[in-house]
Write a protein that holds these residues in place. Structure first.
Motif, PDB file in Angstrom:
ATOM      1  N   ALA A  66       0.809  -1.222   0.000  1.00 56.83           N
ATOM      2  CA  ALA A  66       0.000   0.000   0.000  1.00 56.83           C
ATOM      3  C   ALA A  66       0.840   1.269   0.000  1.00 56.83           C
ATOM      4  CB  ALA A  66      -0.927  -0.001   1.212  1.00 56.83           C
ATOM      5  N   LEU A  67       2.108   1.167   0.355  1.00 60.71           N
ATOM      6  CA  LEU A  67       2.969   2.345   0.373  1.00 60.71           C
ATOM      7  C   LEU A  67       3.150   2.887  -1.038  1.00 60.71           C
ATOM      8  CD1 LEU A  67       5.505   0.999   2.974  1.00 60.71           C
ATOM      9  CD2 LEU A  67       4.273   3.167   3.219  1.00 60.71           C
ATOM     10  N   SER A  68       3.274   4.186  -1.157  1.00 56.57           N
ATOM     11  CA  SER A  68       3.324   4.825  -2.467  1.00 56.57           C
ATOM     12  C   SER A  68       4.580   4.437  -3.234  1.00 56.57           C
ATOM     13  CB  SER A  68       3.269   6.346  -2.305  1.00 56.57           C
ATOM     14  OG  SER A  68       4.387   6.802  -1.574  1.00 56.57           O
ATOM     15  N   GLY A  69       4.448   4.425  -4.555  1.00 56.71           N
ATOM     16  CA  GLY A  69       5.581   4.152  -5.427  1.00 56.71           C
ATOM     17  C   GLY A  69       6.059   2.721  -5.331  1.00 56.71           C
ATOM     18  N   SER A  70       7.240   2.494  -5.881  1.00 59.89           N
ATOM     19  CA  SER A  70       7.837   1.155  -5.853  1.00 59.89           C
ATOM     20  C   SER A  70       9.246   1.198  -5.279  1.00 59.89           C
ATOM     21  CB  SER A  70       7.878   0.569  -7.265  1.00 59.89           C
ATOM     22  OG  SER A  70       8.617   1.426  -8.137  1.00 59.89           O
TER      23      SER A  70
END
Length: 249
Positions: A66-70
């Motif tokens: 769920a954390l933004s980006g990769s």
């Protein structure tokens, strides 16, 4: 899992044990929200989410997803000692992630936790000059976690300038029952004070509250009059652990 070096930003997954106790959930959520506030504007931290090892959702894998980006992530365990959950459960989740992930150290031992323990003792009316102080922890089969608790007990003893016996509700020795009994035999007439080395209200705090001590303190995080009671310095420990993890990426 791929690795790299020289990274200057990352996302943060703050992972608690998880509990079905509403007060415990509120206390941990309160700590997380204060951490979000403290982190506002931090150049190295681009997103942060709360997750749980057990009992509650989202779990660690879902939190990382769920954390933004990769980009890379740092898991900060919202645990007082580095036992099985840190060394196995969270490390397994880090290894399985498609992100670059490192697991930071646990919250303790730390002088700011010693501050919190001293605050809870003061609130309870304990008197280290005359009372017998026992530090009651959940316990672990992991020797490193037990050493962490012993270190925390030593730090509290240095602060209070009195002996502090570590004791455990499971796995490790001495048990809380044994420590309280031994203290009564060695110090007849003295009050026995159990200092809770538990992060928040929940199963183990309920167990601790049933022990035959004269005074039992609140856990590190608490809920008072419906509001989360977070001792000063706790959000900063989380952000410091994040920075330490970031340095390892």
């Amino acid at each position: 899992m791929p690795t790299t070096a020289g990274l200057t930003t990352a996302v943060l997954a703050a992972i608690s044990h998880g509990t079905n106790c509403p007060a415990g959930q509120a206390a941990v959520q309160g700590l997380f929200q204060q951490t979000v506030t403290r982190a506002a504007g931090a150049e190295t931290l681009t997103d942060l989410r709360l997750g749980h090892v057990d009992v509650e959702e989202p779990d660690t894998a879902a939190t990382l997803s769920a954390l933004s980006g990769s980009g890379p992530a740092v898991i900060v365990p919202l645990l007082l000692s580095a036992g099985f959950h840190v060394n196995v459960d969270l490390q397994d989740a880090a290894d399985a992630s498609e992100r670059i992930v490192v697991v930071s150290g646990a919250l303790g031992p730390d002088e700011r936790l010693t501050d919190a323990l001293e605050q809870r003792l003061n609130e309870s009316g304990a008197d280290p000059a005359s009372d017998v102080i026992i530090l009651g922890a959940a316990g672990s089969s992991d020797g490193g976690a037990v050493r962490d608790v012993k270190t925390a007990a030593g730090m509290l003893a240095d602060r209070l300038r009195c002996p502090v016996q570590d004791a455990y509700l499971s796995f490790a020795k001495p048990t809380v029952v044994e420590a309280v009994s031994a203290a009564r035999d060695a110090h007849p007439g003295s009050r026995i004070v159990l200092t809770s080395y538990l992060l928040a209200p929940g199963y183990f705090q309920r167990l601790l509250s049933r022990q035959q001590a004269d005074v039992i303190t609140a856990p590190v995080l608490n809920v008072t009059d419906g509001a989360a009671d977070i001792p000063p310095g706790l959000p900063e420990i989380i952000l410091d652990r994040f920075q330490q993890g970031l340095a390892r990426l």
